[in-house]
Design a protein around this motif. Structure first.
Motif, PDB file in Angstrom:
ATOM      1  N   LEU A  35      12.695 -45.781 -21.539  1.00 37.90           N
ATOM      2  CA  LEU A  35      13.740 -46.268 -20.646  1.00 37.90           C
ATOM      3  C   LEU A  35      14.462 -45.093 -19.992  1.00 37.90           C
ATOM      4  CD1 LEU A  35      15.470 -48.488 -19.420  1.00 37.90           C
ATOM      5  CD2 LEU A  35      16.822 -48.503 -21.521  1.00 37.90           C
ATOM      6  N   ALA A  36      14.731 -44.057 -20.773  1.00 42.25           N
ATOM      7  CA  ALA A  36      15.421 -42.876 -20.231  1.00 42.25           C
ATOM      8  C   ALA A  36      14.587 -42.200 -19.141  1.00 42.25           C
ATOM      9  CB  ALA A  36      15.732 -41.887 -21.351  1.00 42.25           C
ATOM     10  N   ALA A  37      13.268 -42.125 -19.337  1.00 43.75           N
ATOM     11  CA  ALA A  37      12.392 -41.503 -18.342  1.00 43.75           C
ATOM     12  C   ALA A  37      12.348 -42.330 -17.060  1.00 43.75           C
ATOM     13  CB  ALA A  37      10.985 -41.346 -18.910  1.00 43.75           C
ATOM     14  N   LEU A  38      12.280 -43.651 -17.184  1.00 42.30           N
ATOM     15  CA  LEU A  38      12.279 -44.504 -16.001  1.00 42.30           C
ATOM     16  C   LEU A  38      13.605 -44.414 -15.253  1.00 42.30           C
ATOM     17  CD1 LEU A  38      10.494 -47.710 -17.373  1.00 42.30           C
ATOM     18  CD2 LEU A  38       9.592 -46.049 -15.735  1.00 42.30           C
ATOM     19  N   ARG A  39      14.707 -44.404 -15.985  1.00 39.67           N
ATOM     20  CA  ARG A  39      16.019 -44.310 -15.350  1.00 39.67           C
ATOM     21  C   ARG A  39      16.175 -42.978 -14.623  1.00 39.67           C
ATOM     22  NH1 ARG A  39      19.394 -44.696 -19.554  1.00 39.67           N
ATOM     23  NH2 ARG A  39      19.261 -46.952 -19.598  1.00 39.67           N
ATOM     24  N   GLN A  40      15.731 -41.906 -15.241  1.00 43.72           N
ATOM     25  CA  GLN A  40      15.834 -40.589 -14.613  1.00 43.72           C
ATOM     26  C   GLN A  40      14.949 -40.509 -13.358  1.00 43.72           C
ATOM     27  OE1 GLN A  40      14.585 -37.061 -16.874  1.00 43.72           O
ATOM     28  NE2 GLN A  40      16.669 -36.338 -16.508  1.00 43.72           N
ATOM     29  N   ALA A  41      13.749 -41.074 -13.421  1.00 46.07           N
ATOM     30  CA  ALA A  41      12.866 -41.102 -12.254  1.00 46.07           C
ATOM     31  C   ALA A  41      13.503 -41.907 -11.121  1.00 46.07           C
ATOM     32  CB  ALA A  41      11.513 -41.677 -12.629  1.00 46.07           C
ATOM     33  N   ALA A  42      14.161 -43.010 -11.461  1.00 45.39           N
ATOM     34  CA  ALA A  42      14.832 -43.826 -10.443  1.00 45.39           C
ATOM     35  C   ALA A  42      15.999 -43.059  -9.826  1.00 45.39           C
ATOM     36  CB  ALA A  42      15.324 -45.128 -11.066  1.00 45.39           C
ATOM     37  N   GLN A  43      16.787 -42.378 -10.642  1.00 43.88           N
ATOM     38  CA  GLN A  43      17.930 -41.622 -10.138  1.00 43.88           C
ATOM     39  C   GLN A  43      17.495 -40.454  -9.259  1.00 43.88           C
ATOM     40  OE1 GLN A  43      19.765 -40.768 -13.911  1.00 43.88           O
ATOM     41  NE2 GLN A  43      21.162 -42.505 -13.762  1.00 43.88           N
ATOM     42  N   ARG A  44      16.348 -39.881  -9.541  1.00 43.37           N
ATOM     43  CA  ARG A  44      15.841 -38.756  -8.758  1.00 43.37           C
ATOM     44  C   ARG A  44      15.047 -39.195  -7.529  1.00 43.37           C
ATOM     45  NH1 ARG A  44      13.895 -34.622 -13.581  1.00 43.37           N
ATOM     46  NH2 ARG A  44      16.007 -34.130 -14.266  1.00 43.37           N
ATOM     47  N   GLY A  45      14.852 -40.508  -7.391  1.00 48.09           N
ATOM     48  CA  GLY A  45      14.147 -41.024  -6.232  1.00 48.09           C
ATOM     49  C   GLY A  45      12.635 -40.993  -6.355  1.00 48.09           C
ATOM     50  N   ARG A  46      12.128 -40.746  -7.528  1.00 45.19           N
ATOM     51  CA  ARG A  46      10.675 -40.703  -7.739  1.00 45.19           C
ATOM     52  C   ARG A  46      10.091 -42.070  -8.060  1.00 45.19           C
ATOM     53  NH1 ARG A  46      11.400 -35.397 -11.286  1.00 45.19           N
ATOM     54  NH2 ARG A  46      11.648 -33.923  -9.567  1.00 45.19           N
ATOM     55  N   LEU A  47      10.927 -42.980  -8.493  1.00 45.82           N
ATOM     56  CA  LEU A  47      10.521 -44.351  -8.794  1.00 45.82           C
ATOM     57  C   LEU A  47      11.255 -45.268  -7.834  1.00 45.82           C
ATOM     58  CD1 LEU A  47       9.211 -46.554 -10.610  1.00 45.82           C
ATOM     59  CD2 LEU A  47      11.242 -46.392 -12.046  1.00 45.82           C
ATOM     60  N   ASN A  48      10.526 -46.136  -7.177  1.00 46.40           N
ATOM     61  CA  ASN A  48      11.133 -47.094  -6.258  1.00 46.40           C
ATOM     62  C   ASN A  48      11.916 -48.109  -7.085  1.00 46.40           C
ATOM     63  OD1 ASN A  48      11.822 -48.652  -4.103  1.00 46.40           O
ATOM     64  ND2 ASN A  48       9.781 -49.507  -3.781  1.00 46.40           N
ATOM     65  N   ALA A  49      13.234 -47.966  -7.093  1.00 47.69           N
ATOM     66  CA  ALA A  49      14.091 -48.823  -7.901  1.00 47.69           C
ATOM     67  C   ALA A  49      15.435 -48.981  -7.201  1.00 47.69           C
ATOM     68  CB  ALA A  49      14.293 -48.223  -9.294  1.00 47.69           C
ATOM     69  N   ALA A  50      16.197 -49.958  -7.639  1.00 45.83           N
ATOM     70  CA  ALA A  50      17.524 -50.207  -7.074  1.00 45.83           C
ATOM     71  C   ALA A  50      18.492 -50.473  -8.212  1.00 45.83           C
ATOM     72  CB  ALA A  50      17.486 -51.396  -6.139  1.00 45.83           C
ATOM     73  N   GLN A  51      19.703 -49.957  -8.048  1.00 46.67           N
ATOM     74  CA  GLN A  51      20.740 -50.200  -9.043  1.00 46.67           C
ATOM     75  C   GLN A  51      21.622 -51.334  -8.539  1.00 46.67           C
ATOM     76  OE1 GLN A  51      23.282 -46.868  -9.897  1.00 46.67           O
ATOM     77  NE2 GLN A  51      23.700 -47.606 -11.957  1.00 46.67           N
ATOM     78  N   GLY A  52      21.734 -52.373  -9.333  1.00 46.80           N
ATOM     79  CA  GLY A  52      22.520 -53.535  -8.946  1.00 46.80           C
ATOM     80  C   GLY A  52      24.009 -53.277  -9.088  1.00 46.80           C
ATOM     81  N   THR A  53      24.802 -54.215  -8.604  1.00 42.41           N
ATOM     82  CA  THR A  53      26.259 -54.091  -8.707  1.00 42.41           C
ATOM     83  C   THR A  53      26.719 -54.119 -10.158  1.00 42.41           C
ATOM     84  OG1 THR A  53      26.473 -56.482  -8.413  1.00 42.41           O
ATOM     85  CG2 THR A  53      26.671 -55.118  -6.442  1.00 42.41           C
ATOM     86  N   ASP A  54      25.863 -54.632 -11.042  1.00 46.07           N
ATOM     87  CA  ASP A  54      26.173 -54.654 -12.471  1.00 46.07           C
ATOM     88  C   ASP A  54      25.811 -53.338 -13.161  1.00 46.07           C
ATOM     89  OD1 ASP A  54      23.450 -54.923 -12.242  1.00 46.07           O
ATOM     90  OD2 ASP A  54      23.295 -56.699 -13.520  1.00 46.07           O
ATOM     91  N   GLY A  55      25.251 -52.380 -12.402  1.00 43.99           N
ATOM     92  CA  GLY A  55      24.902 -51.078 -12.954  1.00 43.99           C
ATOM     93  C   GLY A  55      23.509 -50.997 -13.547  1.00 43.99           C
ATOM     94  N   VAL A  56      22.788 -52.103 -13.569  1.00 41.65           N
ATOM     95  CA  VAL A  56      21.454 -52.140 -14.157  1.00 41.65           C
ATOM     96  C   VAL A  56      20.422 -51.727 -13.103  1.00 41.65           C
ATOM     97  CG1 VAL A  56      19.724 -53.626 -15.235  1.00 41.65           C
ATOM     98  CG2 VAL A  56      22.126 -53.935 -15.774  1.00 41.65           C
ATOM     99  N   TRP A  57      19.565 -50.775 -13.489  1.00 44.80           N
ATOM    100  CA  TRP A  57      18.485 -50.362 -12.599  1.00 44.80           C
ATOM    101  C   TRP A  57      17.366 -51.384 -12.684  1.00 44.80           C
ATOM    102  CZ3 TRP A  57      18.318 -46.536  -9.075  1.00 44.80           C
ATOM    103  CH2 TRP A  57      19.317 -45.577  -9.130  1.00 44.80           C
ATOM    104  N   ARG A  58      16.793 -51.740 -11.527  1.00 40.63           N
ATOM    105  CA  ARG A  58      15.689 -52.703 -11.471  1.00 40.63           C
ATOM    106  C   ARG A  58      14.546 -52.123 -10.653  1.00 40.63           C
ATOM    107  NH1 ARG A  58      20.283 -55.606 -11.626  1.00 40.63           N
ATOM    108  NH2 ARG A  58      20.360 -57.398 -13.019  1.00 40.63           N
TER     109      ARG A  58
END
Length: 80
Positions: A35-58
């Motif tokens: 989970l930490a690796a996926l979250r870090q990839a999302a924050q760095r823009g390497r994984l196509n993801a979106a953070q919702g208004t609830d703070g959860v990355w999807r």
């Protein structure tokens, strides 16, 4: 007074997470990606993801598979 007929109501669809459905990253954790690796990839823009208004990355299974495929590929050097 209007009456509602059962045949006029849409049939509910099963709630199935297909490859393009956006789900929380926690649902996409695999043996090789935490989970930490996926979250870090999302924050760095390497994984196509979106953070919702609830703070959860999807993200989607399709995006995670694309990230895994491109994870260890080297980028071409710029010759500037």
């Amino acid at each position: 007074m209007s009456t509602t007929r059962f045949r006029d109501t849409p049939t509910p669809r099963p709630n199935v997470a297909g490859p393009a459905r956006m789900v929380p990253l926690a649902a996409l954790v695999a043996e090789e990606l935490s989970l930490a690796a996926l979250r870090q990839a999302a924050q760095r823009g390497r994984l196509n993801a979106a953070q919702g208004t609830d703070g959860v990355w999807r993200s989607s299974r399709k995006s995670v598979d694309a990230y895994k495929a491109a994870k260890h590929q080297r980028r071409p050097r710029s010759t500037a």
